[in-house]
Design an enzyme around this catalytic site. Sequence first.
Site, PDB file in Angstrom:
ATOM      1  N   HIS A 150      29.168  22.575  13.289  1.00  0.00           N
ATOM      2  CA  HIS A 150      29.044  22.560  14.751  1.00  0.00           C
ATOM      3  C   HIS A 150      30.355  22.834  15.482  1.00  0.00           C
ATOM      4  O   HIS A 150      30.344  23.456  16.541  1.00  0.00           O
ATOM      5  CB  HIS A 150      28.509  21.202  15.230  1.00  0.00           C
ATOM      6  CG  HIS A 150      27.084  20.952  14.834  1.00  0.00           C
ATOM      7  ND1 HIS A 150      26.353  19.894  15.321  1.00  0.00           N
ATOM      8  CD2 HIS A 150      26.251  21.631  13.994  1.00  0.00           C
ATOM      9  CE1 HIS A 150      25.128  19.925  14.803  1.00  0.00           C
ATOM     10  NE2 HIS A 150      25.043  20.959  13.991  1.00  0.00           N
TER      11      HIS A 150
ATOM     12  N   HIS B  33      26.243  26.426  19.277  1.00  0.00           N
ATOM     13  CA  HIS B  33      27.542  25.748  19.200  1.00  0.00           C
ATOM     14  C   HIS B  33      28.693  26.640  19.677  1.00  0.00           C
ATOM     15  O   HIS B  33      29.763  26.142  20.019  1.00  0.00           O
ATOM     16  CB  HIS B  33      27.816  25.300  17.760  1.00  0.00           C
ATOM     17  CG  HIS B  33      26.726  24.431  17.217  1.00  0.00           C
ATOM     18  ND1 HIS B  33      26.467  23.173  17.718  1.00  0.00           N
ATOM     19  CD2 HIS B  33      25.798  24.661  16.256  1.00  0.00           C
ATOM     20  CE1 HIS B  33      25.435  22.649  17.074  1.00  0.00           C
ATOM     21  NE2 HIS B  33      25.008  23.541  16.190  1.00  0.00           N
TER      22      HIS B  33
ATOM     23  N   THR C 185      46.135   7.147   8.035  1.00  0.00           N
ATOM     24  CA  THR C 185      44.799   7.040   8.642  1.00  0.00           C
ATOM     25  C   THR C 185      44.119   8.396   8.839  1.00  0.00           C
ATOM     26  O   THR C 185      42.918   8.450   9.104  1.00  0.00           O
ATOM     27  CB  THR C 185      44.896   6.395  10.034  1.00  0.00           C
ATOM     28  OG1 THR C 185      45.792   7.211  10.828  1.00  0.00           O
ATOM     29  CG2 THR C 185      45.428   4.981   9.956  1.00  0.00           C
TER      30      THR C 185
ATOM     31  N   ASP D 163      51.937  13.075   4.458  1.00  0.00           N
ATOM     32  CA  ASP D 163      53.170  12.296   4.592  1.00  0.00           C
ATOM     33  C   ASP D 163      53.361  11.440   3.348  1.00  0.00           C
ATOM     34  O   ASP D 163      52.635  11.587   2.340  1.00  0.00           O
ATOM     35  CB  ASP D 163      53.187  11.502   5.912  1.00  0.00           C
ATOM     36  CG  ASP D 163      52.233  10.294   5.913  1.00  0.00           C
ATOM     37  OD1 ASP D 163      51.548  10.051   4.901  1.00  0.00           O
ATOM     38  OD2 ASP D 163      52.185   9.592   6.945  1.00  0.00           O
TER      39      ASP D 163
ATOM     40  N   CYS E  59      47.361  11.675   6.100  1.00  0.00           N
ATOM     41  CA  CYS E  59      48.419  10.672   6.336  1.00  0.00           C
ATOM     42  C   CYS E  59      47.794   9.312   6.040  1.00  0.00           C
ATOM     43  O   CYS E  59      46.810   9.245   5.285  1.00  0.00           O
ATOM     44  CB  CYS E  59      49.022  10.793   7.734  1.00  0.00           C
ATOM     45  SG  CYS E  59      47.916  10.421   9.116  1.00  0.00           S
TER      46      CYS E  59
HETATM   47  C1  RB5 Z   1      52.869   5.880   8.363  1.00  0.00           C
HETATM   48  O1  RB5 Z   1      53.250   4.549   8.262  1.00  0.00           O
HETATM   49  C2  RB5 Z   1      51.568   5.974   9.161  1.00  0.00           C
HETATM   50  O2  RB5 Z   1      51.801   5.642  10.497  1.00  0.00           O
HETATM   51  C3  RB5 Z   1      50.978   7.365   9.055  1.00  0.00           C
HETATM   52  O3  RB5 Z   1      50.713   7.668   7.729  1.00  0.00           O
HETATM   53  C4  RB5 Z   1      49.657   7.583   9.770  1.00  0.00           C
HETATM   54  O4  RB5 Z   1      48.722   6.603   9.463  1.00  0.00           O
HETATM   55  C5  RB5 Z   1      49.731   7.886  11.198  1.00  0.00           C
HETATM   56  O5  RB5 Z   1      48.746   8.121  11.881  1.00  0.00           O
END
Ligand code: RB5
Length: 148
Positions: free
Chosen positions: A98, A133, A67, A8, A65
């Site tokens: 695994h 596994h 996180t 993203d 993204c």
């Molecule tokens: C975008 O602001 C953020 O929510 C996205 O990149 C991500 O971390 C979502 O899980």
Amino acid sequence: MKIGIGNDHTAVELKNEILKHLISRGFEVVNYGTDEVSSYNYALAGETVSNAVVKGDVDCGICICGTGIGISIACNKVNGIRACVCSEPFSAKLSKQHNNSNILCFGARVVGSELAKMIVDEWLDATYEGGRHAERVQTIMDIQDRNC
Ligand code: RB5
């Protein structure tokens, strides 16, 4: 090996670092992510990479993204995908050995580019071990089939 990469708007810079790294290692890479820093829905990027993996257009995927969490949840909604969020190399390696993960996810707001490259390298260099596994991974896929 052909790798699909998706991201993203939070992960354009890290995606480009990883893309260069993969090419320098001799992998073929398809960029399914955004190259714009304006808001881009991570779920759609995850879906596109996941579809490419299940169709066999690419051998595996890397999704980034903020996180790694949102994009991994989206990837795991596609039948046949086992996407894992990994913020360090040990989990990345084990997710392949695994869990036979076919998409690696991480967060551009969580890991720096050098750590991300280590995570990617451990994952790509690991091999699924099967054996004990296999039944567990099959159970995961059976859960998917029972609940679609
Ligand atoms: C975008 O602001 C953020 O929510 C996205 O990149 C991500 O971390 C979502 O899980």
